[in-house]
Motif scaffolding. Structure first.
Motif, PDB file in Angstrom:
ATOM      1  N   THR A 199       0.843  -1.324  -0.142  1.00  0.00           N
ATOM      2  CA  THR A 199      -0.111  -0.253  -0.054  1.00  0.00           C
ATOM      3  C   THR A 199       0.628   0.931   0.526  1.00  0.00           C
ATOM      4  N   PRO A 200       1.748   1.301  -0.949  1.00  0.00           N
ATOM      5  CA  PRO A 200       2.741   2.584  -1.144  1.00  0.00           C
ATOM      6  C   PRO A 200       2.031   4.344  -1.112  1.00  0.00           C
ATOM      7  N   PRO A 201       2.412   4.855  -0.708  1.00  0.00           N
ATOM      8  CA  PRO A 201       1.754   6.706  -0.823  1.00  0.00           C
ATOM      9  C   PRO A 201       1.586   6.536  -2.064  1.00  0.00           C
ATOM     10  N   PRO A 202       0.696   7.085  -2.481  1.00  0.00           N
ATOM     11  CA  PRO A 202       0.543   7.963  -3.866  1.00  0.00           C
ATOM     12  C   PRO A 202       1.052   8.685  -4.342  1.00  0.00           C
ATOM     13  N   ALA A 203       1.398   8.304  -5.215  1.00  0.00           N
ATOM     14  CA  ALA A 203       2.022   9.474  -6.175  1.00  0.00           C
ATOM     15  C   ALA A 203       1.703  10.902  -7.072  1.00  0.00           C
ATOM     16  N   GLY A 204       2.009  11.666  -7.420  1.00  0.00           N
ATOM     17  CA  GLY A 204       1.248  12.631  -7.957  1.00  0.00           C
ATOM     18  C   GLY A 204       2.189  13.805  -8.167  1.00  0.00           C
ATOM     19  N   PHE A 205       1.856  15.101  -8.968  1.00  0.00           N
ATOM     20  CA  PHE A 205       2.880  16.291  -8.749  1.00  0.00           C
ATOM     21  C   PHE A 205       1.233  16.997  -8.304  1.00  0.00           C
ATOM     22  N   GLY A 206      -0.039  17.105  -8.152  1.00  0.00           N
ATOM     23  CA  GLY A 206      -1.395  17.568  -8.496  1.00  0.00           C
ATOM     24  C   GLY A 206      -1.596  17.829  -6.959  1.00  0.00           C
ATOM     25  N   PHE A 207      -3.279  19.294  -7.325  1.00  0.00           N
ATOM     26  CA  PHE A 207      -3.258  19.047  -5.683  1.00  0.00           C
ATOM     27  C   PHE A 207      -4.481  17.452  -5.083  1.00  0.00           C
ATOM     28  N   ILE A 208      -4.028  18.054  -3.720  1.00  0.00           N
ATOM     29  CA  ILE A 208      -4.678  16.898  -3.348  1.00  0.00           C
ATOM     30  C   ILE A 208      -5.981  17.574  -2.409  1.00  0.00           C
ATOM     31  N   GLY A 209      -7.614  16.670  -3.064  1.00  0.00           N
ATOM     32  CA  GLY A 209      -8.025  17.198  -2.230  1.00  0.00           C
ATOM     33  C   GLY A 209      -8.618  17.676  -0.673  1.00  0.00           C
ATOM     34  N   PRO A 210      -9.757  18.610  -0.304  1.00  0.00           N
ATOM     35  CA  PRO A 210      -9.380  18.887   0.837  1.00  0.00           C
ATOM     36  C   PRO A 210      -9.652  17.984   1.907  1.00  0.00           C
ATOM     37  N   GLU A 211     -10.588  16.480   1.328  1.00  0.00           N
ATOM     38  CA  GLU A 211     -10.912  15.168   2.442  1.00  0.00           C
ATOM     39  C   GLU A 211      -9.954  14.413   2.464  1.00  0.00           C
ATOM     40  N   TRP A 212      -8.445  14.135   1.524  1.00  0.00           N
ATOM     41  CA  TRP A 212      -7.614  12.952   1.299  1.00  0.00           C
ATOM     42  C   TRP A 212      -6.659  13.337   2.868  1.00  0.00           C
ATOM     43  N   GLU A 213      -5.845  12.356   3.102  1.00  0.00           N
ATOM     44  CA  GLU A 213      -5.352  12.532   4.562  1.00  0.00           C
ATOM     45  C   GLU A 213      -3.718  12.808   3.106  1.00  0.00           C
ATOM     46  N   PRO A 214      -2.991  13.378   4.275  1.00  0.00           N
ATOM     47  CA  PRO A 214      -2.814  13.923   5.408  1.00  0.00           C
ATOM     48  C   PRO A 214      -3.572  14.688   4.981  1.00  0.00           C
ATOM     49  N   ARG A 215      -3.823  15.610   4.800  1.00  0.00           N
ATOM     50  CA  ARG A 215      -4.317  17.532   4.376  1.00  0.00           C
ATOM     51  C   ARG A 215      -5.661  17.229   5.533  1.00  0.00           C
ATOM     52  N   SER A 216      -6.789  16.477   5.725  1.00  0.00           N
ATOM     53  CA  SER A 216      -7.337  16.677   6.288  1.00  0.00           C
ATOM     54  C   SER A 216      -7.397  16.526   7.520  1.00  0.00           C
ATOM     55  N   ARG A 217      -5.888  15.845   7.925  1.00  0.00           N
ATOM     56  CA  ARG A 217      -6.051  16.140   9.460  1.00  0.00           C
ATOM     57  C   ARG A 217      -5.607  16.936  10.398  1.00  0.00           C
ATOM     58  N   TYR A 218      -5.787  17.755   8.854  1.00  0.00           N
ATOM     59  CA  TYR A 218      -5.336  19.492   9.736  1.00  0.00           C
ATOM     60  C   TYR A 218      -6.268  19.745  10.032  1.00  0.00           C
ATOM     61  N   ALA A 219      -7.373  19.367   9.399  1.00  0.00           N
ATOM     62  CA  ALA A 219      -9.011  20.287   9.912  1.00  0.00           C
ATOM     63  C   ALA A 219      -9.440  20.508  10.851  1.00  0.00           C
ATOM     64  N   GLY A 220      -9.132  19.437  11.855  1.00  0.00           N
ATOM     65  CA  GLY A 220      -9.596  19.685  13.501  1.00  0.00           C
ATOM     66  C   GLY A 220     -10.792  18.651  13.165  1.00  0.00           C
ATOM     67  N   THR A 221     -11.156  19.087  14.912  1.00  0.00           N
ATOM     68  CA  THR A 221     -11.944  17.582  15.373  1.00  0.00           C
ATOM     69  C   THR A 221     -13.045  18.620  15.267  1.00  0.00           C
ATOM     70  N   TYR A 222     -14.697  17.479  14.964  1.00  0.00           N
ATOM     71  CA  TYR A 222     -16.115  18.406  14.443  1.00  0.00           C
ATOM     72  C   TYR A 222     -16.160  17.762  15.320  1.00  0.00           C
ATOM     73  N   ASP A 223     -16.446  17.448  16.584  1.00  0.00           N
ATOM     74  CA  ASP A 223     -17.414  16.638  17.615  1.00  0.00           C
ATOM     75  C   ASP A 223     -18.364  17.081  18.382  1.00  0.00           C
ATOM     76  N   ASP A 224     -18.864  16.934  19.143  1.00  0.00           N
ATOM     77  CA  ASP A 224     -20.118  16.937  19.905  1.00  0.00           C
ATOM     78  C   ASP A 224     -19.734  18.484  20.206  1.00  0.00           C
ATOM     79  N   ASN A 225     -18.975  18.452  21.517  1.00  0.00           N
ATOM     80  CA  ASN A 225     -17.793  20.140  21.681  1.00  0.00           C
ATOM     81  C   ASN A 225     -17.964  21.052  20.516  1.00  0.00           C
TER      82      ASN A 225
END
Length: 338
Positions: A199-225
């Motif tokens: 399961t290698p890291p996907p390779a490419g030169f383009g933009f990644i989606g806002p819901e893709w990892e690892p970018r999505s990890r920076y979006a924060g926690t959207y929980d009950d609090n």
């Protein structure tokens, strides 16, 4: 008479955006976008047609089912420079089954290996990869890199997917094997697929989606609090690195100066491209309020896009200023060369 409104005195395209920061405070953001053409002698010349600021972005296909060609250029800030290459891979010799494509911009360098079509097969009970077919002109998109989504399940909402690249091609379920299953055309040469369980890291030169990892990890926690205490504002653990949308290996260590050398190998029918970014100082802004108060605005070069299909390079500078509870007293915003 004193100037009013938005005044762009640069030779580029500029756009003002009225946004909110993480805490809901009003901010004024200015985006300046310059388009240069890669000339025949590998120099950059100011393009006669300047590309507009892309407010909505552009996908290669249906949004959600394809990768991003151009991200929406409306981020309030980026903490480093995104570096992106849009184009196709070209074989460096006729009949070759693979070719390496390299992009270097200043201190940042990335190489991907592009293969002709390959498939999984069984030979004497062993799982093997077929020899690649000759490489042809190949789009440098995440659809041809490792990843994808398992659409074979009875419930499409519960299908498995590769969170780093849900639009790619390759193995989805652990241990899954199917005779004739296609392998990715684009791989990282440091993590080449050798086994059906890889399961290698996907390779490419383009933009990644806002819901893709690892970018999505920076979006924060959207929980009950968050819903109870913070909504509709961003969570306390939101990280501004989320706004950087380039491949993780193509985010510069800070901001580029704009005079860096660029080297593109095997991504153009013209062969190797070598040129320097134009080396101009970041544009600046002047904000004038109705009471005569003036504020200066600096900008940073936070996006560099090389499109070898169109032979153009696009540079984006971005600046912001706190305008909380002052937006309605704004008289003019002027951007100009430093």
């Amino acid at each position: 008479m004193e100037e009013q409104g938005f005044i762009n005195s640069t030779p580029f395209v500029a756009q003002q955006l009225f946004l909110m920061d993480e805490s809901g405070r009003d901010i004024l953001v200015v985006v300046i976008k310059a388009t240069y053409r890669i000339s025949g002698d590998s120099r950059l010349e100011l393009a006669g047609q300047q590309e507009p600021v892309s407010l909505s972005g552009e996908y290669y296909g249906e949004p959600g089912d394809s990768s991003i060609k151009y991200e929406p250029e409306v981020a309030p800030v980026k903490v480093a420079t995104d570096i992106v290459l849009i184009g196709h891979a070209y074989p460096d010799q006729r009949g070759a089954g693979q070719v390496d494509v390299t992009l270097r911009v200043g201190p940042v360098q990335k190489t991907v290996r592009v293969f002709g079509d390959r498939y999984w097969m069984k030979l004497m009970g062993f799982k093997k990869i077929t020899s690649p077919k000759p490489v042809e002109k190949t789009p440098l998109v995440y659809e041809l890199a490792f990843g994808g989504r398992d659409r074979a399940g009875p419930d499409p909402l519960k299908t498995g997917y590769e969170p780093r690249n849900p639009v790619g091609t390759g193995k989805i379920k652990p241990g899954e094997f199917e005779e004739g299953m296609k392998l990715p055309n684009i791989e990282d040469p440091q993590y080449l697929i050798k086994s059906v369980t890889d399961t290698p890291p996907p390779a490419g030169f383009g933009f990644i989606g806002p819901e893709w990892e690892p970018r999505s990890r920076y979006a924060g926690t959207y929980d009950d609090n968050w819903m109870h205490d913070k909504m509709p504002f961003l969570p306390d653990d939101f990280d501004r690195r989320y706004y950087n949308a380039a491949h993780p290996g193509l985010i510069a260590p800070g901001y580029l100066k704009g005079n860096e050398q660029v080297d593109v190998v095997n991504a153009s029918p013209r062969g190797r491209l070598r040129f320097a970014l134009p080396g101009i100082a970041p544009p600046v802004g002047k904000v004038v309020m109705k009471d005569g108060t003036m504020y200066g605005m600096s900008t940073n070069l936070d996006t560099v896009i090389t499109n070898t299909d169109q032979n153009i390079v696009m540079l984006l500078w971005r600046g912001q200023i706190n305008m909380h509870r002052k937006i309605h007293n704004l008289r003019s915003v002027k951007v100009q060369m430093a």
